[in-house]
Design a protein around this motif. Structure first.
Motif, PDB file in Angstrom:
ATOM      1  N   TRP A  86       2.040 -11.730  -4.873  1.00 33.27           N
ATOM      2  CA  TRP A  86       3.159 -10.852  -4.494  1.00 33.27           C
ATOM      3  C   TRP A  86       4.311 -10.976  -5.488  1.00 33.27           C
ATOM      4  O   TRP A  86       4.854  -9.974  -5.964  1.00 33.27           O
ATOM      5  CB  TRP A  86       3.629 -11.168  -3.067  1.00 33.27           C
ATOM      6  CG  TRP A  86       4.828 -10.376  -2.687  1.00 33.27           C
ATOM      7  CD1 TRP A  86       6.116 -10.818  -2.619  1.00 33.27           C
ATOM      8  CD2 TRP A  86       4.882  -8.973  -2.388  1.00 33.27           C
ATOM      9  NE1 TRP A  86       6.963  -9.799  -2.282  1.00 33.27           N
ATOM     10  CE2 TRP A  86       6.225  -8.643  -2.136  1.00 33.27           C
ATOM     11  CE3 TRP A  86       3.904  -7.963  -2.313  1.00 33.27           C
ATOM     12  CZ2 TRP A  86       6.639  -7.354  -1.802  1.00 33.27           C
ATOM     13  CZ3 TRP A  86       4.323  -6.674  -1.979  1.00 33.27           C
ATOM     14  CH2 TRP A  86       5.666  -6.382  -1.735  1.00 33.27           C
ATOM     15  N   ASP A  87       4.675 -12.214  -5.809  1.00 36.26           N
ATOM     16  CA  ASP A  87       5.790 -12.414  -6.733  1.00 36.26           C
ATOM     17  C   ASP A  87       5.449 -11.934  -8.145  1.00 36.26           C
ATOM     18  O   ASP A  87       6.333 -11.587  -8.923  1.00 36.26           O
ATOM     19  CB  ASP A  87       6.197 -13.893  -6.772  1.00 36.26           C
ATOM     20  CG  ASP A  87       6.900 -14.308  -5.485  1.00 36.26           C
ATOM     21  OD1 ASP A  87       7.412 -13.412  -4.794  1.00 36.26           O
ATOM     22  OD2 ASP A  87       6.920 -15.510  -5.175  1.00 36.26           O
ATOM     23  N   ASN A  88       4.143 -11.919  -8.468  1.00 36.03           N
ATOM     24  CA  ASN A  88       3.729 -11.394  -9.766  1.00 36.03           C
ATOM     25  C   ASN A  88       3.839  -9.874  -9.824  1.00 36.03           C
ATOM     26  O   ASN A  88       4.376  -9.328 -10.782  1.00 36.03           O
ATOM     27  CB  ASN A  88       2.291 -11.809 -10.075  1.00 36.03           C
ATOM     28  CG  ASN A  88       2.224 -13.056 -10.926  1.00 36.03           C
ATOM     29  OD1 ASN A  88       2.625 -13.053 -12.086  1.00 36.03           O
ATOM     30  ND2 ASN A  88       1.731 -14.125 -10.352  1.00 36.03           N
ATOM     31  N   LEU A 138      -0.973  -2.468  -2.945  1.00 31.35           N
ATOM     32  CA  LEU A 138      -1.817  -3.642  -2.669  1.00 31.35           C
ATOM     33  C   LEU A 138      -2.833  -3.320  -1.589  1.00 31.35           C
ATOM     34  O   LEU A 138      -4.000  -3.697  -1.669  1.00 31.35           O
ATOM     35  CB  LEU A 138      -0.954  -4.827  -2.224  1.00 31.35           C
ATOM     36  CG  LEU A 138      -0.171  -5.560  -3.310  1.00 31.35           C
ATOM     37  CD1 LEU A 138       0.668  -6.678  -2.703  1.00 31.35           C
ATOM     38  CD2 LEU A 138      -1.085  -6.145  -4.367  1.00 31.35           C
ATOM     39  N   GLU A 139      -2.366  -2.593  -0.573  1.00 34.38           N
ATOM     40  CA  GLU A 139      -3.240  -2.259   0.532  1.00 34.38           C
ATOM     41  C   GLU A 139      -4.346  -1.301   0.069  1.00 34.38           C
ATOM     42  O   GLU A 139      -5.529  -1.512   0.335  1.00 34.38           O
ATOM     43  CB  GLU A 139      -2.407  -1.623   1.650  1.00 34.38           C
ATOM     44  CG  GLU A 139      -3.133  -1.635   2.974  1.00 34.38           C
ATOM     45  CD  GLU A 139      -2.232  -1.211   4.117  1.00 34.38           C
ATOM     46  OE1 GLU A 139      -0.991  -1.233   3.941  1.00 34.38           O
ATOM     47  OE2 GLU A 139      -2.772  -0.846   5.163  1.00 34.38           O
ATOM     48  N   ARG A 140      -3.931  -0.286  -0.669  1.00 34.62           N
ATOM     49  CA  ARG A 140      -4.881   0.731  -1.112  1.00 34.62           C
ATOM     50  C   ARG A 140      -5.967   0.129  -1.981  1.00 34.62           C
ATOM     51  O   ARG A 140      -7.109   0.555  -1.960  1.00 34.62           O
ATOM     52  CB  ARG A 140      -4.111   1.803  -1.898  1.00 34.62           C
ATOM     53  CG  ARG A 140      -4.859   3.107  -2.041  1.00 34.62           C
ATOM     54  CD  ARG A 140      -4.030   4.119  -2.803  1.00 34.62           C
ATOM     55  NE  ARG A 140      -2.806   4.496  -2.118  1.00 34.62           N
ATOM     56  CZ  ARG A 140      -1.740   5.027  -2.733  1.00 34.62           C
ATOM     57  NH1 ARG A 140      -1.759   5.221  -4.039  1.00 34.62           N
ATOM     58  NH2 ARG A 140      -0.672   5.364  -2.068  1.00 34.62           N
ATOM     59  N   TYR A 141      -5.600  -0.871  -2.778  1.00 33.77           N
ATOM     60  CA  TYR A 141      -6.573  -1.419  -3.710  1.00 33.77           C
ATOM     61  C   TYR A 141      -7.089  -2.791  -3.281  1.00 33.77           C
ATOM     62  O   TYR A 141      -7.478  -3.614  -4.099  1.00 33.77           O
ATOM     63  CB  TYR A 141      -5.994  -1.401  -5.127  1.00 33.77           C
ATOM     64  CG  TYR A 141      -5.636   0.020  -5.510  1.00 33.77           C
ATOM     65  CD1 TYR A 141      -6.620   1.009  -5.528  1.00 33.77           C
ATOM     66  CD2 TYR A 141      -4.330   0.389  -5.782  1.00 33.77           C
ATOM     67  CE1 TYR A 141      -6.317   2.324  -5.811  1.00 33.77           C
ATOM     68  CE2 TYR A 141      -4.010   1.718  -6.075  1.00 33.77           C
ATOM     69  CZ  TYR A 141      -5.019   2.673  -6.082  1.00 33.77           C
ATOM     70  OH  TYR A 141      -4.717   3.976  -6.367  1.00 33.77           O
ATOM     71  N   GLY A 142      -7.066  -3.028  -1.968  1.00 34.57           N
ATOM     72  CA  GLY A 142      -7.756  -4.182  -1.379  1.00 34.57           C
ATOM     73  C   GLY A 142      -7.196  -5.542  -1.748  1.00 34.57           C
ATOM     74  O   GLY A 142      -7.937  -6.520  -1.824  1.00 34.57           O
ATOM     75  N   LEU A 143      -5.894  -5.613  -1.980  1.00 38.13           N
ATOM     76  CA  LEU A 143      -5.322  -6.904  -2.361  1.00 38.13           C
ATOM     77  C   LEU A 143      -4.299  -7.405  -1.351  1.00 38.13           C
ATOM     78  O   LEU A 143      -3.666  -8.431  -1.560  1.00 38.13           O
ATOM     79  CB  LEU A 143      -4.658  -6.782  -3.741  1.00 38.13           C
ATOM     80  CG  LEU A 143      -5.622  -6.591  -4.901  1.00 38.13           C
ATOM     81  CD1 LEU A 143      -4.894  -6.068  -6.116  1.00 38.13           C
ATOM     82  CD2 LEU A 143      -6.320  -7.901  -5.223  1.00 38.13           C
ATOM     83  N   LYS A 144      -4.151  -6.674  -0.243  1.00 40.04           N
ATOM     84  CA  LYS A 144      -3.091  -6.986   0.706  1.00 40.04           C
ATOM     85  C   LYS A 144      -3.198  -8.422   1.217  1.00 40.04           C
ATOM     86  O   LYS A 144      -2.221  -9.157   1.234  1.00 40.04           O
ATOM     87  CB  LYS A 144      -3.158  -6.004   1.872  1.00 40.04           C
ATOM     88  CG  LYS A 144      -1.935  -6.015   2.742  1.00 40.04           C
ATOM     89  CD  LYS A 144      -2.150  -5.088   3.928  1.00 40.04           C
ATOM     90  CE  LYS A 144      -1.110  -5.358   4.990  1.00 40.04           C
ATOM     91  NZ  LYS A 144      -1.589  -4.928   6.306  1.00 40.04           N
ATOM     92  N   GLU A 145      -4.425  -8.813   1.594  1.00 40.40           N
ATOM     93  CA  GLU A 145      -4.554 -10.151   2.197  1.00 40.40           C
ATOM     94  C   GLU A 145      -4.458 -11.269   1.161  1.00 40.40           C
ATOM     95  O   GLU A 145      -4.438 -12.438   1.507  1.00 40.40           O
ATOM     96  CB  GLU A 145      -5.843 -10.279   3.023  1.00 40.40           C
ATOM     97  CG  GLU A 145      -7.109  -9.994   2.275  1.00 40.40           C
ATOM     98  CD  GLU A 145      -7.535  -8.523   2.418  1.00 40.40           C
ATOM     99  OE1 GLU A 145      -8.708  -8.279   2.648  1.00 40.40           O
ATOM    100  OE2 GLU A 145      -6.668  -7.624   2.289  1.00 40.40           O
ATOM    101  N   PHE A 146      -4.385 -10.899  -0.130  1.00 39.77           N
ATOM    102  CA  PHE A 146      -4.293 -11.922  -1.168  1.00 39.77           C
ATOM    103  C   PHE A 146      -2.874 -12.087  -1.693  1.00 39.77           C
ATOM    104  O   PHE A 146      -2.643 -12.804  -2.646  1.00 39.77           O
ATOM    105  CB  PHE A 146      -5.234 -11.588  -2.330  1.00 39.77           C
ATOM    106  CG  PHE A 146      -6.667 -11.503  -1.919  1.00 39.77           C
ATOM    107  CD1 PHE A 146      -7.401 -12.663  -1.697  1.00 39.77           C
ATOM    108  CD2 PHE A 146      -7.289 -10.276  -1.723  1.00 39.77           C
ATOM    109  CE1 PHE A 146      -8.713 -12.606  -1.299  1.00 39.77           C
ATOM    110  CE2 PHE A 146      -8.617 -10.202  -1.322  1.00 39.77           C
ATOM    111  CZ  PHE A 146      -9.329 -11.370  -1.106  1.00 39.77           C
ATOM    112  N   ALA A 147      -1.917 -11.395  -1.063  1.00 39.06           N
ATOM    113  CA  ALA A 147      -0.543 -11.369  -1.577  1.00 39.06           C
ATOM    114  C   ALA A 147       0.031 -12.763  -1.780  1.00 39.06           C
ATOM    115  O   ALA A 147       0.752 -13.001  -2.740  1.00 39.06           O
ATOM    116  CB  ALA A 147       0.351 -10.556  -0.649  1.00 39.06           C
TER     117      ALA A 147
END
Lengths: 252, 273
Positions: free
Chosen positions: A93-95, A118-127
């Protein structure tokens, strides 16, 4: 034309000599277009990208973005470096919000748009993950979202897949291509990989060896609408590949 | 680990067993070496193979410790030296880092000062001891100046080198995002150099002890260096040896402290520093 290069030249000075890196380069990029820049190694293609990014000044010539002359770094331009360059000491997230932080734009609207990316590209849970915990492909996607976060109109991609192995490269370029198209961005990609350029772009600009000049521009509209992987199977793919290959005069 | 109790292969059992054995054997050898050394020293002194008035002996050293402790001198001297050392390496690291930041900020300044730094780095700083005493006076301030002189230049060079070594790609990224020099410093250069700071701190702990003991030899009325000089002057070798051992323990403890700090930082940042 959203980007217009007019007679760009670049000469490097050193105490012993001067080296002409680029000579009289002119071409334009239309809004929403995906253009690749290919050339033999050392032809100055990365230098040209640095000039468009405003990191270096040309020795001669003018670059206009949106009609305005480029002098230094512009917010209309997003730059995606070789390798993902995510900071290991920052969470994902900070990146991805680094650019917003630097430009003091961490307001609700921008935060929301990054969350959506992030959500659209499947990274939300990795924030909240550290970059080291993610795969190479996911890291590359994060790097692209970091670039998209500040909402630039033009993306400059400096061999963004060169650090990945072959399998990963095909998958990631497909992925990145889809994101760039979906977000409706204009893109200029520098690569030494002919297949990569043919599989992704609307046009390919071929540079000669040093000093780099525009040798030819290939219009790939015959392949328009196809994803990179589909293009690689298209009969015209090899024709374009071979034409460019011959122009590069690569001798082992 | 619950898995371990379920199924653990014969080979892994063997591996773990050998691993445990080797570790224990090494530890045993290390302890044996330590005990053997002191035992041999003690026996040699008692059998009069060596003169324990000059060479001292473990039992005499222990007695000296008791006396020092009873008189309250032990912690006073130890405290003074530790305080000076901590002040020395903290100052050395902080001031050195600030100077490195200035050099990084202005490449022109860095180019101008380069030869001076190189020359100062090669100067044996202990030569400046008497100069500090004349300028600052015979007291703790001189001792701290001494430690600073020893650690400062090395720190500047090392930290500046670390700053210079920041990945060009990352620097360019910051530039294209429109970062100012201050933002680049705070968000990239300093965090990227945490390992450099830890390294500088490690080196400075060692160098500070050198500075403190040197300084105390020259001026002080308290501290471990003073005890060593005093002990040798009145020919109390027991005191000298006891102090050297104390010094060994204090320096090792401080180095361990820095290692703990490093570990805590790593954990806090969640990255391999």
């Amino acid at each position: 034309m959203i980007v217009q290069l007019e007679h760009i030249s670049k000469t490097y000075q050193s105490p012993d000599s001067e080296i002409a890196a680029l000579e009289d380069i002119s071409f334009g990029i239309r809004e929403g277009e995906f253009v690749s820049l290919v050339g033999p190694s050392g032809c100055g293609k990365s230098t040209l990208l640095s000039i468009v990014a405003g990191l270096e000044a040309p020795s001669d010539g003018i670059i206009r973005v949106d009609g305005e002359e480029v002098r230094g770094v512009s917010r209309k331009i997003g730059y995606m470096p070789q390798k993902d360059q995510l900071f290991a000491w920052r969470s994902i997230w900070d990146n991805v919000t680094l650019g917003l932080e630097i430009q003091h734009q961490k307001d609700k609207k921008h935060i929301r748009s990054v969350e959506m990316l992030l959500e659209r590209y499947g990274l939300k849970e990795f924030a909240q993950y550290a970059p080291g915990q993610l795969s190479g492909g996911m890291r590359q996607r994060c790097a692209l979202i970091r670039t998209l976060a500040t909402d630039p109109r033009i993306l400059l991609l400096d061999e963004p897949f060169s650090a990945l192995d072959y399998q990963m490269r095909l998958a990631v370029s497909d992925d990145i291509y889809a994101i760039i198209r979906r977000e409706g961005k204009t893109a200029l990609l520098v690569t030494h990989d002919i297949a990569e350029s043919v599989s992704m772009s609307d046009r390919v600009v071929v540079l000669s060896s040093r000093p780099g000049r525009v040798k030819n521009v290939h219009d790939l509209s015959a392949l328009a609408g196809l994803a990179p992987m589909e293009r690689r199977d298209h009969p015209l793919f090899h024709q374009f590949f071979n034409e460019i290959w011959k122009e590069l005069e690569i001798s082992a | 680990m619950p898995e371990e109790s379920v199924a653990i292969s014969q080979e892994r059992k063997k591996y773990l067993f050998y691993r445990r054995c080797t570790r224990r054997a090494v530890l045993a050898a290390q302890l044996l070496l330590l005990i053997g050394f002191f035992a041999l020293w003690e026996i040699a002194a008692r059998r009069e193979w060596i003169d324990d008035f000059i060479m001292s002996s473990p039992s005499r050293i222990l007695k000296t410790f008791e006396n020092l402790y009873a008189s309250g001198d032990l912690f006073r001297h130890l405290g003074v030296s530790c305080l000076e050392t901590v002040a020395g390496f903290t100052l050395g690291t902080v001031v050195g880092t600030l100077a490195a930041v200035m050099l990084w900020w202005s490449p022109t300044l860095a180019r101008i000062l380069d030869p001076y730094l190189v020359v100062l780095n090669s100067l044996p700083k202990t030569a400046l001891g008497p100069v500090f005493i004349v300028w600052i006076g015979a007291g703790p301030a001189s001792i701290i100046a001494m430690t600073l002189a020893i650690s400062l230049i090395v720190t500047i060079l090392e930290v500046y080198n670390g700053f210079q070594g920041v990945d060009r790609g990352k620097m360019n990224l910051m530039k294209t995002l429109g970062a100012t020099r201050a933002q680049t410093l705070l968000k990239l250069v300093i965090p990227a150099n945490l390992p450099t700071f830890i390294n500088a701190l490690k080196v400075n702990v060692g160098l500070s002890w050198v500075g403190v003991i040197m300084g105390e030899f020259l001026v002080s009325r308290a501290g471990l260096g003073y005890l060593i000089v005093y002990g040798s002057q009145v020919f109390k070798m027991d005191l000298v040896m006891a102090t050297v051992i104390l010094l060994l323990i204090a320096a090792a403890a401080m180095y361990q402290g820095v290692l703990l700090l490093e570990k805590a930082l790593k954990k806090h940042l969640g990255v391999s520093v």
